[in-house]
Design an enzyme around this catalytic site. Structure first.
Site: not given
Length: 280
Positions: A94, A241
Site C-alpha cells: 500500500d 517508509s
C-alpha cells in the site's frame, strides 16, 4: 490533509534553517531510536485508538484484538488479495507510486537530486562489481513506492522467482515525506536493505527497502531461496517508509493511467497486490 502533503513538523524540520539544525540534533541524540523503544513498550497501547480514529484506518478483521504495543498494532498481519495473472506486475505495498527513468549512464532524478545505481547498492561494501550493477538496470525504470504512516506496512513479492541474499546498509532515519526528499538525498542516506531477484516474468528486479523516521527495523522473511508472487516478503517497524523497485529495460509497460499521472511528477495511490504494469 492530502496524502502528498507534508506534516507541520516536517515543514519546520526540513523547510527552515532552524528546523534543520534541530533535525540534526534529534538524529545525533538518537531520538528516533528512543521513540521506537517507547512505541514498542506496553505503555504505547493507549495511543492505538486515537491513531486509528484520527486516520480512519479500517480495522476489519481485528475487532477485539488486544495489541501488546503500538508497534504490535502497526505490524499487524492480514490476508491480502493480489492479481495472480503472471504477465501483470503488482505493487509490493500500500503506497504512493512515483516513476523515474534510469538513463544510459545509470542515473535517475528524484525530487531535485541525481542518484546513481552505485548510490543505492554501494557495491564495494559487498565486494561486488560496480559495472555489473550498472549494466543490469541502465535505461530501465525506477519505481518508488512511498508508504504513509497509515498504510499497511507489510510487503509482498511482485512475481515468482528466487533471491540470493539481502544486503543491509546502516544509515540515518530521515522522513520520506516530499519536502524531506527535496532537501536531502534521503534514498541513499537512509537505512536500507536490498536484494536482486531473478523473476519468472520480468527479468532481474532490484528491491530496496528504505527505512524512515523511527523505522528502526526492516524485516525480510528469507535470506535466500525461491518465492511465489503475493508471498509476504517482509515488513517495516513503525511509521512511514519506502520501497524502490529497479526494473530492467523493456521488461514492463506501465498502465496508462499510472504513466500519465506519474509523468507529471505526481504520485499514484496503489494497494498491495494491485497491477501497476504488464509484461512487455
Amino acid at each position: 490533509m492530502a496524502e502528498n502533503a507534508n506534516d507541520k513538523s516536517v515543514q519546520f524540520l526540513y523547510g527552515s534553517k532552524c528546523g534543520r539544525v534541530l533535525l540534526h540534533a534529534i538524529l545525533a541524540l538518537r531520538v528516533p531510536k528512543l521513540l521506537g523503544v517507547v512505541l514498542r513498550s506496553p505503555f504505547s497501547r493507549f495511543y492505538i485508538n486515537s491513531f486509528v480514529k484520527k486516520n480512519g484506518i479500517d480495522m476489519t478483521g481485528f475487532e477485539g484484538v488486544k495489541f501488546k504495543s503500538f508497534n504490535d498494532f502497526f505490524t499487524r498481519k492480514k490476508e491480502i488479495s493480489f492479481d495472480s495473472e503472471l504477465s501483470h506486475l503488482i505493487s509490493p505495498a500500500d503506497s504512493l507510486l512515483s516513476v523515474y527513468e534510469i538513463t544510459e549512464d545509470a542515473k535517475f532524478h528524484i525530487k531535485g537530486f541525481d542518484y546513481t545505481l552505485q548510490d543505492f547498492f554501494e557495491p564495494k561494501r559487498f565486494k561486488m562489481s560496480e559495472e555489473e550493477t550498472t549494466e543490469l538496470f541502465k535505461d530501465g525504470l525506477c519505481l518508488v513506492f512511498r508508504l504513509c504512516a497509515t498504510d499497511y506496512h507489510r510487503f509482498c513479492y511482485v512475481d515468482n522467482g528466487s533471491q540470493n541474499g539481502n544486503h543491509f546498509i546502516q544509515g540515518s532515519l530521515y522522513s520520506v515525506q516530499p519536502l524531506a526528499a527535496e532537501n536531502f538525498r534521503l534514498y541513499t542516506k537512509n537505512r536500507r536493505s536490498w536484494t536482486i531477484m531473478d523473476t519468472e516474468n520480468f527479468g532481474k528486479i532490484a528491491q530496496i527497502e528504505v527505512g524512515a523516521f523511527s523505522v528502526g527495523g526492516i524485516k525480510n522473511n528469507i535470506e535466500t531461496g525461491s518465492f511465489k508472487k503475493g508471498d509476504e516478503k517482509g515488513y517495516f517497524d513503525l511509521h512511514g517508509s519506502t520501497i524502490v523497485l529497479l526494473i530492467q529495460k523493456d521488461k514492463i509497460q506501465l498502465l496508462d493511467e499510472i504513466k500519465s499521472l506519474t509523468g507529471t511528477g505526481k504520485e499514484y495511490r496503489v494497494k498491495i497486490g494491485q497491477t501497476v504494469a504488464t509484461k512487455q
